[in-house]
Design a protein around this motif. Structure first.
Motif, PDB file in Angstrom:
ATOM      1  N   ASP A  51       0.830  -1.210   0.000  1.00 17.58           N
ATOM      2  CA  ASP A  51       0.000   0.000   0.000  1.00 17.58           C
ATOM      3  C   ASP A  51       0.865   1.261   0.000  1.00 17.58           C
ATOM      4  O   ASP A  51       0.508   2.264  -0.638  1.00 17.58           O
ATOM      5  CB  ASP A  51      -0.913  -0.003   1.225  1.00 17.58           C
ATOM      6  CG  ASP A  51      -1.978  -1.076   1.148  1.00 17.58           C
ATOM      7  OD1 ASP A  51      -2.188  -1.623   0.047  1.00 17.58           O
ATOM      8  OD2 ASP A  51      -2.582  -1.387   2.205  1.00 17.58           O
ATOM      9  N   PHE A  52       1.992   1.218   0.707  1.00 18.94           N
ATOM     10  CA  PHE A  52       2.849   2.402   0.754  1.00 18.94           C
ATOM     11  C   PHE A  52       3.474   2.685  -0.611  1.00 18.94           C
ATOM     12  O   PHE A  52       3.601   3.847  -1.014  1.00 18.94           O
ATOM     13  CB  PHE A  52       3.942   2.211   1.803  1.00 18.94           C
ATOM     14  CG  PHE A  52       4.748   3.449   2.071  1.00 18.94           C
ATOM     15  CD1 PHE A  52       4.313   4.395   2.988  1.00 18.94           C
ATOM     16  CD2 PHE A  52       5.934   3.697   1.391  1.00 18.94           C
ATOM     17  CE1 PHE A  52       5.035   5.548   3.228  1.00 18.94           C
ATOM     18  CE2 PHE A  52       6.666   4.840   1.623  1.00 18.94           C
ATOM     19  CZ  PHE A  52       6.220   5.767   2.544  1.00 18.94           C
ATOM     20  N   ALA A  85      -3.709   8.998  -3.410  1.00 13.67           N
ATOM     21  CA  ALA A  85      -4.747   8.013  -3.092  1.00 13.67           C
ATOM     22  C   ALA A  85      -4.400   7.337  -1.773  1.00 13.67           C
ATOM     23  O   ALA A  85      -3.435   6.572  -1.688  1.00 13.67           O
ATOM     24  CB  ALA A  85      -4.847   6.991  -4.217  1.00 13.67           C
ATOM     25  N   VAL A  86      -5.186   7.600  -0.762  1.00 17.46           N
ATOM     26  CA  VAL A  86      -4.911   7.083   0.576  1.00 17.46           C
ATOM     27  C   VAL A  86      -5.613   5.736   0.757  1.00 17.46           C
ATOM     28  O   VAL A  86      -6.841   5.652   0.636  1.00 17.46           O
ATOM     29  CB  VAL A  86      -5.383   8.077   1.652  1.00 17.46           C
ATOM     30  CG1 VAL A  86      -5.069   7.548   3.042  1.00 17.46           C
ATOM     31  CG2 VAL A  86      -4.744   9.438   1.439  1.00 17.46           C
ATOM     32  N   PRO A  87      -4.867   4.670   1.040  1.00 15.67           N
ATOM     33  CA  PRO A  87      -5.497   3.360   1.283  1.00 15.67           C
ATOM     34  C   PRO A  87      -6.343   3.385   2.550  1.00 15.67           C
ATOM     35  O   PRO A  87      -6.074   4.164   3.476  1.00 15.67           O
ATOM     36  CB  PRO A  87      -4.300   2.408   1.423  1.00 15.67           C
ATOM     37  CG  PRO A  87      -3.153   3.131   0.804  1.00 15.67           C
ATOM     38  CD  PRO A  87      -3.409   4.590   1.048  1.00 15.67           C
ATOM     39  N   GLU A  91      -3.071   6.456   7.895  1.00 15.87           N
ATOM     40  CA  GLU A  91      -2.976   7.886   8.156  1.00 15.87           C
ATOM     41  C   GLU A  91      -1.764   8.454   7.428  1.00 15.87           C
ATOM     42  O   GLU A  91      -0.668   7.866   7.483  1.00 15.87           O
ATOM     43  CB  GLU A  91      -2.859   8.150   9.653  1.00 15.87           C
ATOM     44  CG  GLU A  91      -4.088   7.733  10.448  1.00 15.87           C
ATOM     45  CD  GLU A  91      -3.958   8.063  11.909  1.00 15.87           C
ATOM     46  OE1 GLU A  91      -2.899   8.642  12.292  1.00 15.87           O
ATOM     47  OE2 GLU A  91      -4.890   7.752  12.679  1.00 15.87           O
ATOM     48  N   ILE A  92      -1.956   9.609   6.779  1.00 20.20           N
ATOM     49  CA  ILE A  92      -0.922  10.186   5.920  1.00 20.20           C
ATOM     50  C   ILE A  92      -0.582  11.584   6.397  1.00 20.20           C
ATOM     51  O   ILE A  92      -1.468  12.372   6.754  1.00 20.20           O
ATOM     52  CB  ILE A  92      -1.379  10.240   4.443  1.00 20.20           C
ATOM     53  CG1 ILE A  92      -1.792   8.845   3.992  1.00 20.20           C
ATOM     54  CG2 ILE A  92      -0.278  10.795   3.562  1.00 20.20           C
ATOM     55  CD1 ILE A  92      -0.679   7.824   4.045  1.00 20.20           C
ATOM     56  N   SER A 137       1.222   5.637   8.334  1.00 19.98           N
ATOM     57  CA  SER A 137       1.122   4.715   9.462  1.00 19.98           C
ATOM     58  C   SER A 137      -0.261   4.091   9.477  1.00 19.98           C
ATOM     59  O   SER A 137      -1.250   4.695   9.043  1.00 19.98           O
ATOM     60  CB  SER A 137       1.401   5.434  10.786  1.00 19.98           C
ATOM     61  OG  SER A 137       0.430   6.442  11.011  1.00 19.98           O
ATOM     62  N   ASP A 138      -0.299   2.852   9.948  1.00 22.45           N
ATOM     63  CA  ASP A 138      -1.575   2.208  10.226  1.00 22.45           C
ATOM     64  C   ASP A 138      -1.507   1.620  11.630  1.00 22.45           C
ATOM     65  O   ASP A 138      -0.662   2.017  12.430  1.00 22.45           O
ATOM     66  CB  ASP A 138      -1.923   1.167   9.164  1.00 22.45           C
ATOM     67  CG  ASP A 138      -0.923   0.022   9.123  1.00 22.45           C
ATOM     68  OD1 ASP A 138      -0.001  -0.008   9.970  1.00 22.45           O
ATOM     69  OD2 ASP A 138      -1.050  -0.849   8.244  1.00 22.45           O
TER      70      ASP A 138
END
Length: 415
Positions: A51-52, A85-87, A91-92, A137-138
């Motif tokens: 995802d990153f 595009a944020v999965p 958090e971005i 981060s997740d």
């Protein structure tokens, strides 16, 4: 490098504990649970990494600056927007990286939102923004990545006192401008920016516009061009409110501290009536400036001036009602003759002292702080006059609703 969070650490500790139990008591269920937790963590790490990578590939940076050609030490206002595009569940945070020669930090930029910040370029030459720092981060992992892809716009910084030049010579003529300032000249040029609707045609720099194929306008030196001069008028003791003076002192100290921190230096002039109490030429030491202001309190009027504001003001008074008629011209002529005859012998030591102090600073603006709580404001008139004859812009900072008008003041701001 991917970093585990506290949740991942807890899961890993549980897996290790189950592994120890499985070894000690030979429990297959504990071994199966420990293996399942380990496989789960490896799967979460793989998913986060995938995802990153997709997140970094979708990054789009939109950055705007108020001007791309400027002088050394000038502030640049930057607006940056980051789209990506944020999965789900991630958090971005994105932080812009200013040029290496810049002073000032950029705040974190949330996705799809515009963030503005200010930097100051301290070294001449061509420079550009160095990219962004992508922080993601997740629940289980986090990762920071510096993305140094070439990002526009590029900036050109010229040393103070030099002009924009292409480095080429055509027809034996040097392609450059001299940035000189005489005593009676207005502000010089501190930078160039793209033409915007509403800019006057007199500000267009046709040489740079022709070279670059688009219109550029000059930005004149203001408070950013050099260390500002802050003049503080100490009120008289009669009628002074201690709470008002305490607030006034706090405003002045905050202004001096802000000027030093954001504009690399400050000059300080403290006056009371027709007397110069303290003068501090250019300094970038906040402690020294605040110590100069320390211990100030309302004073007794030891050197009142009550002087004439000058020929221009008296000539305006001559045109008041009751002066109309054939005698107006004769009155003004006689008044001008009298003033001219006594001008050489009517010098003010206070004005001379203020003029010498202004000659020692390289400021294009003077910020005059006063409470205007005294009837004699002739010392303020003389400060403004000495500043104007040196081509300085006068900004008066006074309480709201002050009825006193100081001739020569360009801007009045409430404190």
């Amino acid at each position: 490098m991917i970093r585990p969070t506290r949740t991942t650490g807890g899961v890993a500790a549980l897996a290790l504990a189950l592994t120890a139990v499985a070894i000690l008591i030979d429990n297959p269920a504990a071994a199966l649970a420990a293996g399942s937790l380990a496989i789960f963590l490896f799967w979460r790490a793989w998913r986060f990494s995938r995802d990153f990578q997709a997140l970094a590939a979708s990054l789009v940076i939109e950055r705007e600056v108020d001007r791309t050609i400027l002088r050394q030490g000038t502030e640049v206002h930057v607006r940056v927007r980051v789209d990506l595009a944020v999965p789900p569940g991630m958090e971005i945070r994105v932080r812009d990286i200013p040029p290496a020669v810049a002073v000032g930090d950029a705040p974190p930029s949330p996705p799809q939102k515009t963030v503005a910040y200010t930097i100051r370029l301290m070294a001449p030459g061509k420079t550009a923004f160095e990219g962004v720092v992508l922080e993601a981060s997740d629940e289980y992992f986090s990762h920071d990545l510096v993305i140094r892809r070439p990002t526009a716009p590029s900036l050109r910084v010229f040393p103070v006192g030099t002009a924009e030049t292409s480095g080429e010579k055509e027809a034996g003529v040097r392609d450059g401008e001299v940035d000189r300032r005489s005593t009676l000249e207005g502000p010089s040029v501190r930078g160039f920016r793209l033409y915007q609707v509403g800019d006057g045609p007199g500000r267009i720099d046709w040489k740079i516009s022709a070279r670059r194929g688009t219109l550029y306008v000059r930005e004149l030196t203001g408070l950013e061009a050099g260390a500002p001069l802050v003049a503080v008028d100490i009120p008289t003791r009669e009628g002074s409110d201690p709470e008002v003076f305490a607030r006034y002192s706090m405003i002045v100290c905050d202004a001096v501290e802000g000027a030093i921190e954001s504009r690399v230096g400050c000059s300080l002039l403290v006056i009371a009536g027709g007397e110069v109490l303290r003068f501090l030429p250019w300094t970038h030491d906040v402690g020294k400036a605040l110590s100069t202001l320390g211990g100030l309190a309302p004073v007794e009027p030891r050197a009142p001036l009550y002087r004439s504001p000058g020929p221009a003001i008296l000539a305006a008074r001559a045109r008041l009602p009751g002066r109309e008629g054939g005698g107006e011209g004769t009155y003004i002529a006689r008044l001008g003759g009298v003033l001219a005859a006594f001008a050489a012998e009517s010098t003010s030591p206070f004005a001379v002292t203020v003029g010498k102090a202004l000659d020692r600073v390289e400021a294009s603006e003077i910020h005059l702080y006063t409470l205007l709580n005294q009837s004699d404001t002739s010392h303020l008139l003389q400060v403004a006059h000495q500043a104007k004859i040196r081509g300085m812009r006068v900004v008066l900072r006074a309480p709201v609703g002050s009825p006193v008008i100081i001739p020569g003041v360009d801007v009045v701001e409430a404190i």
